[in-house]
Design a protein around this motif. Structure first.
Motif, PDB file in Angstrom:
ATOM      1  N   GLY A   1       9.724   2.529  12.172  1.00 50.52           N
ATOM      2  CA  GLY A   1       9.579   3.843  12.768  1.00 50.52           C
ATOM      3  C   GLY A   1       8.413   4.665  12.256  1.00 50.52           C
ATOM      4  N   TYR A   2       7.557   4.080  11.436  1.00 52.54           N
ATOM      5  CA  TYR A   2       6.423   4.822  10.886  1.00 52.54           C
ATOM      6  C   TYR A   2       5.125   4.100  11.225  1.00 52.54           C
ATOM      7  N   ASP A   3       4.176   4.829  11.822  1.00 49.15           N
ATOM      8  CA  ASP A   3       2.843   4.264  12.026  1.00 49.15           C
ATOM      9  C   ASP A   3       2.137   4.098  10.687  1.00 49.15           C
ATOM     10  N   GLU A   4       2.360   5.070   9.804  1.00 51.85           N
ATOM     11  CA  GLU A   4       1.824   4.991   8.443  1.00 51.85           C
ATOM     12  C   GLU A   4       2.984   5.145   7.472  1.00 51.85           C
ATOM     13  N   GLN A   5       3.129   4.220   6.561  1.00 47.70           N
ATOM     14  CA  GLN A   5       4.265   4.218   5.656  1.00 47.70           C
ATOM     15  C   GLN A   5       4.216   5.411   4.693  1.00 47.70           C
TER      16      GLN A   5
ATOM     17  N   PRO B   1       0.834  -1.212   0.000  1.00 45.33           N
ATOM     18  CA  PRO B   1       0.000   0.000   0.000  1.00 45.33           C
ATOM     19  C   PRO B   1       0.862   1.253   0.000  1.00 45.33           C
ATOM     20  N   GLY B   2       0.348   2.291  -0.656  1.00 39.29           N
ATOM     21  CA  GLY B   2       1.057   3.560  -0.698  1.00 39.29           C
ATOM     22  C   GLY B   2       1.980   3.723  -1.879  1.00 39.29           C
ATOM     23  N   VAL B   3       1.990   2.754  -2.798  1.00 40.28           N
ATOM     24  CA  VAL B   3       2.807   2.868  -4.005  1.00 40.28           C
ATOM     25  C   VAL B   3       1.968   3.501  -5.109  1.00 40.28           C
ATOM     26  N   VAL B   4       2.546   4.528  -5.762  1.00 36.22           N
ATOM     27  CA  VAL B   4       1.859   5.234  -6.844  1.00 36.22           C
ATOM     28  C   VAL B   4       2.721   5.137  -8.104  1.00 36.22           C
TER      29      VAL B   4
ATOM     30  N   VAL C   1      14.079  -4.722  -5.174  1.00 34.89           N
ATOM     31  CA  VAL C   1      13.394  -4.325  -3.939  1.00 34.89           C
ATOM     32  C   VAL C   1      13.525  -2.818  -3.790  1.00 34.89           C
ATOM     33  N   ILE C   2      12.392  -2.140  -3.674  1.00 37.23           N
ATOM     34  CA  ILE C   2      12.355  -0.696  -3.444  1.00 37.23           C
ATOM     35  C   ILE C   2      11.555  -0.459  -2.167  1.00 37.23           C
ATOM     36  N   TYR C   3      12.200   0.161  -1.170  1.00 39.47           N
ATOM     37  CA  TYR C   3      11.538   0.419   0.104  1.00 39.47           C
ATOM     38  C   TYR C   3      10.621   1.643   0.002  1.00 39.47           C
ATOM     39  N   ALA C   4       9.819   1.834   1.035  1.00 37.76           N
ATOM     40  CA  ALA C   4       8.834   2.913   1.049  1.00 37.76           C
ATOM     41  C   ALA C   4       9.513   4.287   1.092  1.00 37.76           C
ATOM     42  N   GLY C   5       8.784   5.273   0.584  1.00 38.31           N
ATOM     43  CA  GLY C   5       9.211   6.663   0.705  1.00 38.31           C
ATOM     44  C   GLY C   5      10.135   7.149  -0.386  1.00 38.31           C
TER      45      GLY C   5
END
Length: 205
Positions: free
Chosen positions: A35-39, A13-16, A55-59
């Protein structure tokens, strides 16, 4: 707009995807970070080609025409420009700033907080470093990132030590160990790397 995602890829979730994309077998996109409640949102621009087991991490904020080789690993919270290529088994750690038209070849390594300006080219197995004493308490708190100026070229198997700035349009010879700043438009080589010539004095052609 066509998005072709393999059935074996994992898209968190959160990938655009801002346009077309091809995501091959075994890729993990938007991997959660601690460390994030919401990615944080992960944005990938139009024309992406993510080859198998990337592999690509969030943010991550990634521009247009991005491509990876197989098993590339890109940690969290990087800003990556347009027309960037990250090769097979290359690793980019977190909080890296990367301009447009950057090329990282196979098995190269870029640690956290480094800055790569437009047109930087890093050869296979080249390594940037960002801490003098990896086991010291200050290693994570006070990194010394490398900065590569516009159009800088780092040859295969070169190592650039912490805190070094490589000037615009400079060339680092293959296998070199760079221990101090490199002036713009310079060619350096050796261990430790020393000045060889100005880049415009090379016998091209």
């Amino acid at each position: 707009m066509e998005i072709d995602i393999s059935a074996t890829a994992v898209i968190h979730p959160g990938v655009v995807f801002r346009g077309s994309a091809r995501v091959e077998d075994g890729c993990i996109i938007g991997a959660p970070i601690a460390g994030y409640d919401e990615q944080p949102e992960t944005v990938i621009g139009d024309g992406a080609v993510l080859r198998s087991h990337t592999v690509i991490y969030a943010g991550n904020l990634i521009g247009e025409n991005f491509s990876t080789g197989n098993k590339a690993n890109i940690r969290e919270l990087n800003t990556i420009g347009n027309n960037v290529s990250i090769g097979t088994m290359a690793v980019v750690e977190h909080h890296v700033l990367m301009g447009d038209n950057v090329r990282l070849h196979s098995q190269s390594f870029v640690p956290e907080y480094c800055e790569l300006e437009d047109g930087v080219w890093i050869g296979p197995n080249a390594v940037l470093t960002n801490t003098k004493y990896p086991l010291s308490p200050e290693a994570k708190a006070e990194p010394l990132p490398v900065k590569l100026g516009k159009g800088a070229i780092v040859g295969a198997n070169a190592t650039i030590l912490p805190g070094v700035t490589v000037g615009t349009d400079s060339l680092i010879g293959a296998g070199s160990v760079v221990v101090k700043d490199v002036a713009p438009h310079s060619v350096v080589a050796g261990n430790p790397a020393v000045f060889i010539s100005k880049k415009d004095e090379l016998p091209y052609g």
